[in-house]
Design a protein around this motif. Structure first.
Motif, PDB file in Angstrom:
ATOM      1  N   ILE A  55       0.817  -1.217   0.000  1.00  0.00           N
ATOM      2  CA  ILE A  55       0.000   0.000   0.000  1.00  0.00           C
ATOM      3  C   ILE A  55       0.854   1.271   0.000  1.00  0.00           C
ATOM      4  N   LEU A  56       1.904   1.313   0.793  1.00  0.00           N
ATOM      5  CA  LEU A  56       2.663   2.552   0.984  1.00  0.00           C
ATOM      6  C   LEU A  56       3.697   2.805  -0.111  1.00  0.00           C
ATOM      7  N   ASN A  57       4.159   1.748  -0.761  1.00  0.00           N
ATOM      8  CA  ASN A  57       5.190   1.893  -1.783  1.00  0.00           C
ATOM      9  C   ASN A  57       4.549   2.156  -3.145  1.00  0.00           C
ATOM     10  N   PRO A  58       4.754   3.329  -3.745  1.00  0.00           N
ATOM     11  CA  PRO A  58       4.143   3.636  -5.049  1.00  0.00           C
ATOM     12  C   PRO A  58       4.568   2.673  -6.152  1.00  0.00           C
ATOM     13  N   PRO A  64      -2.816   4.214  -7.482  1.00  0.00           N
ATOM     14  CA  PRO A  64      -2.280   5.154  -8.485  1.00  0.00           C
ATOM     15  C   PRO A  64      -1.038   5.884  -7.976  1.00  0.00           C
ATOM     16  N   MET A  65      -0.090   6.127  -8.866  1.00  0.00           N
ATOM     17  CA  MET A  65       1.177   6.755  -8.501  1.00  0.00           C
ATOM     18  C   MET A  65       0.979   8.130  -7.871  1.00  0.00           C
ATOM     19  N   GLN A  66      -0.089   8.828  -8.270  1.00  0.00           N
ATOM     20  CA  GLN A  66      -0.283  10.189  -7.765  1.00  0.00           C
ATOM     21  C   GLN A  66      -0.760  10.236  -6.311  1.00  0.00           C
ATOM     22  N   TYR A  67      -1.128   9.087  -5.741  1.00  0.00           N
ATOM     23  CA  TYR A  67      -1.544   9.067  -4.339  1.00  0.00           C
ATOM     24  C   TYR A  67      -0.317   9.338  -3.462  1.00  0.00           C
ATOM     25  N   ASP A  68      -0.422  10.353  -2.583  1.00  0.00           N
ATOM     26  CA  ASP A  68       0.711  10.670  -1.716  1.00  0.00           C
ATOM     27  C   ASP A  68       0.720   9.755  -0.487  1.00  0.00           C
ATOM     28  N   PHE A  69       1.766   9.886   0.325  1.00  0.00           N
ATOM     29  CA  PHE A  69       1.949   9.023   1.491  1.00  0.00           C
ATOM     30  C   PHE A  69       0.782   9.147   2.466  1.00  0.00           C
ATOM     31  N   SER A  70       0.243  10.357   2.631  1.00  0.00           N
ATOM     32  CA  SER A  70      -0.855  10.593   3.579  1.00  0.00           C
ATOM     33  C   SER A  70      -2.100   9.803   3.180  1.00  0.00           C
ATOM     34  N   LEU A  71      -2.467   9.883   1.899  1.00  0.00           N
ATOM     35  CA  LEU A  71      -3.653   9.167   1.434  1.00  0.00           C
ATOM     36  C   LEU A  71      -3.438   7.657   1.523  1.00  0.00           C
ATOM     37  N   ARG A  72      -2.225   7.223   1.253  1.00  0.00           N
ATOM     38  CA  ARG A  72      -1.915   5.796   1.322  1.00  0.00           C
ATOM     39  C   ARG A  72      -2.050   5.262   2.751  1.00  0.00           C
ATOM     40  N   THR A  73      -1.614   6.039   3.734  1.00  0.00           N
ATOM     41  CA  THR A  73      -1.730   5.574   5.119  1.00  0.00           C
ATOM     42  C   THR A  73      -3.193   5.487   5.560  1.00  0.00           C
ATOM     43  N   GLY A 264      -4.461   0.419  22.845  1.00  0.00           N
ATOM     44  CA  GLY A 264      -3.065   0.806  22.957  1.00  0.00           C
ATOM     45  C   GLY A 264      -2.139  -0.142  22.205  1.00  0.00           C
ATOM     46  N   PHE A 265      -2.286  -1.436  22.433  1.00  0.00           N
ATOM     47  CA  PHE A 265      -1.368  -2.387  21.805  1.00  0.00           C
ATOM     48  C   PHE A 265      -1.583  -2.444  20.298  1.00  0.00           C
ATOM     49  N   ASN A 266      -2.816  -2.226  19.829  1.00  0.00           N
ATOM     50  CA  ASN A 266      -3.069  -2.268  18.396  1.00  0.00           C
ATOM     51  C   ASN A 266      -2.642  -0.995  17.675  1.00  0.00           C
ATOM     52  N   PHE A 267      -2.593   0.137  18.373  1.00  0.00           N
ATOM     53  CA  PHE A 267      -1.947   1.310  17.788  1.00  0.00           C
ATOM     54  C   PHE A 267      -0.501   0.974  17.447  1.00  0.00           C
ATOM     55  N   PHE A 268       0.120   0.190  18.311  1.00  0.00           N
ATOM     56  CA  PHE A 268       1.511  -0.196  18.090  1.00  0.00           C
ATOM     57  C   PHE A 268       1.637  -1.255  16.991  1.00  0.00           C
ATOM     58  N   THR A 269       0.949  -2.404  17.143  1.00  0.00           N
ATOM     59  CA  THR A 269       1.163  -3.522  16.217  1.00  0.00           C
ATOM     60  C   THR A 269       0.676  -3.216  14.806  1.00  0.00           C
ATOM     61  N   GLN A 270      -0.360  -2.393  14.667  1.00  0.00           N
ATOM     62  CA  GLN A 270      -0.950  -2.167  13.357  1.00  0.00           C
ATOM     63  C   GLN A 270      -0.307  -1.020  12.585  1.00  0.00           C
ATOM     64  N   PHE A 271       0.424  -0.139  13.277  1.00  0.00           N
ATOM     65  CA  PHE A 271       1.004   0.994  12.559  1.00  0.00           C
ATOM     66  C   PHE A 271       2.492   1.188  12.816  1.00  0.00           C
ATOM     67  N   PHE A 272       3.107   0.326  13.625  1.00  0.00           N
ATOM     68  CA  PHE A 272       4.550   0.457  13.818  1.00  0.00           C
ATOM     69  C   PHE A 272       5.285   0.109  12.525  1.00  0.00           C
ATOM     70  N   GLN A 273       4.669  -0.725  11.669  1.00  0.00           N
ATOM     71  CA  GLN A 273       5.262  -1.029  10.377  1.00  0.00           C
ATOM     72  C   GLN A 273       5.434   0.247   9.548  1.00  0.00           C
ATOM     73  N   VAL A 274       4.421   1.124   9.612  1.00  0.00           N
ATOM     74  CA  VAL A 274       4.488   2.390   8.867  1.00  0.00           C
ATOM     75  C   VAL A 274       5.643   3.240   9.395  1.00  0.00           C
ATOM     76  N   PHE A 275       5.820   3.259  10.708  1.00  0.00           N
ATOM     77  CA  PHE A 275       6.935   3.978  11.317  1.00  0.00           C
ATOM     78  C   PHE A 275       8.268   3.408  10.819  1.00  0.00           C
ATOM     79  N   LEU A 276       8.371   2.085  10.758  1.00  0.00           N
ATOM     80  CA  LEU A 276       9.615   1.443  10.316  1.00  0.00           C
ATOM     81  C   LEU A 276       9.918   1.760   8.855  1.00  0.00           C
ATOM     82  N   VAL A 277       8.872   1.797   8.032  1.00  0.00           N
ATOM     83  CA  VAL A 277       9.055   2.144   6.618  1.00  0.00           C
ATOM     84  C   VAL A 277       9.449   3.609   6.477  1.00  0.00           C
ATOM     85  N   GLY A 278       8.758   4.485   7.215  1.00  0.00           N
ATOM     86  CA  GLY A 278       8.998   5.916   7.090  1.00  0.00           C
ATOM     87  C   GLY A 278      10.335   6.369   7.644  1.00  0.00           C
TER      88      GLY A 278
END
Length: 440
Positions: A55-58, A64-73, A264-278
């Motif tokens: 999802i995050l990698n264009p 679509p390539m024109q989707y920015d990082f914000s819309l992708r997240t 709390g734990f799902n804020f971490f497990t579900q979006f820490f991947q995005v942090f690692l990518v970013g």
């Protein structure tokens, strides 16, 4: 009389050792249940490293390539949330149908749904169709309530002498699925390992394993339900469970604590991947390695740390320290500029969560009497499913503001759970501990 009893005992032992029907049937029943739970958690684990890359990698081409990082997240968040949202509605329905029609029929139907979900998701990746991904996750989520059917089947075939051991096998399946899922998801989607590996490869494997599971249940799983119940199928039973949760005065506070801890734990497990990518430009293979590493530490916590601690301290004592420490450790993840330090911090999070989850469930169980265990744990599952659906949707928007916010919200929700627990719930700890001891 005594001689007759001894003769009967010898016959029973002979049947158990040499393939008697009762012993054989029970062992054969547990095997497909174990595999069912393992496949469910494997599927949840597989998706952890793949979705951020898809999802995050264009370059992945799914959006679509024109989707920015914000819309992708934001899209990423809603896609993750589709599974627990559908599970919130599906699990109570499957539970009622399993009581009315039998465990076997509904387990088979749910496994067909799981298989279809994986196939749709794989086809969605191949054809670069985001809507098929949503459909695949929704179908799998709705039928993902088969874990509760598996738990019911274990209860059907267990007595007091082997119930803990049998449920321990289910816990082992959970742990194995969570460890192996992210690892194979990361590796089987990495073409640098094998040239024909792609993002869809792990889901084809999961679909094949689901077919094997389906055949195992069809061939080896007998009907375990002795007395069938009549219950009304209600699409909104999950919402009714939430209402009942707040209507049970003595359970209200602990349900709030469970809700906040899960958020709390799902804020971490579900979006820490995005942090690692970013922040660290992690790929799917690296994300899979990290989450498998975390799963190993959770298994260590529940297998080697929990038991000795439980002998010395009560559930409320363990939670009063573990929840606060987890809230403190979450923000520390944001400090390192070298990704290797994440591997130093993750074990603390995994061990603390490995202590929190079973002890919070023990308290929920301990507050209800034996006749209402199923109802209360069902309500608890509805709360958990709802709490799992909220973080990815919110985190998708929070990441637009700052990449660190989902992890900070994980810390904040966990700290709020600790405040509620200490101020309102610990006052009742004496009565609760007596109830927990009675149940155990």
């Amino acid at each position: 009389m005594k001689s007759k009893q001894n003769t009967q005992l010898c016959v029973t032992l002979h049947k158990g050792v040499f393939g008697g029907k009762s012993m054989k049937n029970k062992s054969m029943t547990i095997l497909p249940i174990f595999f069912t739970v393992f496949i469910d958690l494997l599927g949840l684990g597989i998706i952890i490293p793949i979705l951020p890359a898809v999802i995050l990698n264009p370059v992945a081409g799914l959006l679509p390539m024109q989707y920015d990082f914000s819309l992708r997240t934001i899209i990423y968040g809603f896609l993750i949330a589709s599974y627990p949202i559908m599970q919130f509605f599906g699990a109570p329905i499957l539970g009622v149908l399993a009581d009315r029609m039998g465990r076997r029929k509904i387990l088979l139907a749910s496994l067909v749904g799981t298989m279809i979900g994986y196939i749709l998701f794989a086809i969605g990746i191949v054809t670069q169709n985001i809507w098929l991904l949503f459909l695949g996750r929704s179908v799998d989520g709705f039928t993902g309530g088969n874990i509760s059917i598996a738990q019911s089947a274990i209860a059907d075939i267990s007595d007091e002498s082997n119930k803990a051991r049998n449920f321990g096998l289910i816990g082992m399946a959970f742990g194995l699925g969570f460890v192996i899922g992210p690892f194979i998801g990361g590796k089987l989607s990495d073409p640098s390992i094998v040239s024909w590996f792609n993002f869809d490869t792990p889901f084809w494997l999961a679909a094949v394993l689901s077919i094997i599971n389906l055949l195992m249940v069809f061939r080896l799983f007998p009907e375990t339900l002795k007395a069938r119940k009549t219950g009304r199928v209600d699409l909104f039973a999950g919402i009714g469970n939430i209402r009942r949760a707040f209507g049970i005065k003595e359970m209200r506070t602990v349900f709030i604590v469970v809700f906040l801890l899960t958020i709390g734990f799902n804020f971490f497990t579900q979006f820490f991947q995005v942090f690692l990518v970013g922040k660290f430009q992690y790929n799917q293979s690296q994300i899979g390695d990290l989450f498998a590493y975390m799963g190993i530490w959770i298994a260590i916590a529940q297998g080697a740390v929990l038991r000795p601690l439980s002998r010395k301290f009560s559930s409320t004592q363990i939670l009063s320290y573990a929840v606060l420490l987890l809230a403190i450790v979450f923000p520390i993840l944001l400090i390192p500029d070298n990704a290797l330090w994440i591997y130093v911090i993750i074990p603390f999070i995994a061990i603390l969560q490995g202590l929190i989850q079973p002890n919070s469930t023990a308290i929920v169980s301990g507050l209800s009497d034996r006749s209402s265990q199923g109802e209360i744990l069902g309500i608890n599952q509805s709360i958990v499913s709802l709490a799992q659906a909220i973080p990815p949707i919110l985190a998708g928007f929070l990441t637009i503001i700052n990449l660190n916010l989902p992890t900070l919200f994980a810390a904040g929700s966990t700290f709020l759970a600790w405040i509620v627990f200490i101020n309102r719930f610990k006052k009742r700890s004496a009565g609760i501990e007596q109830s927990v001891k009675k149940v155990n």
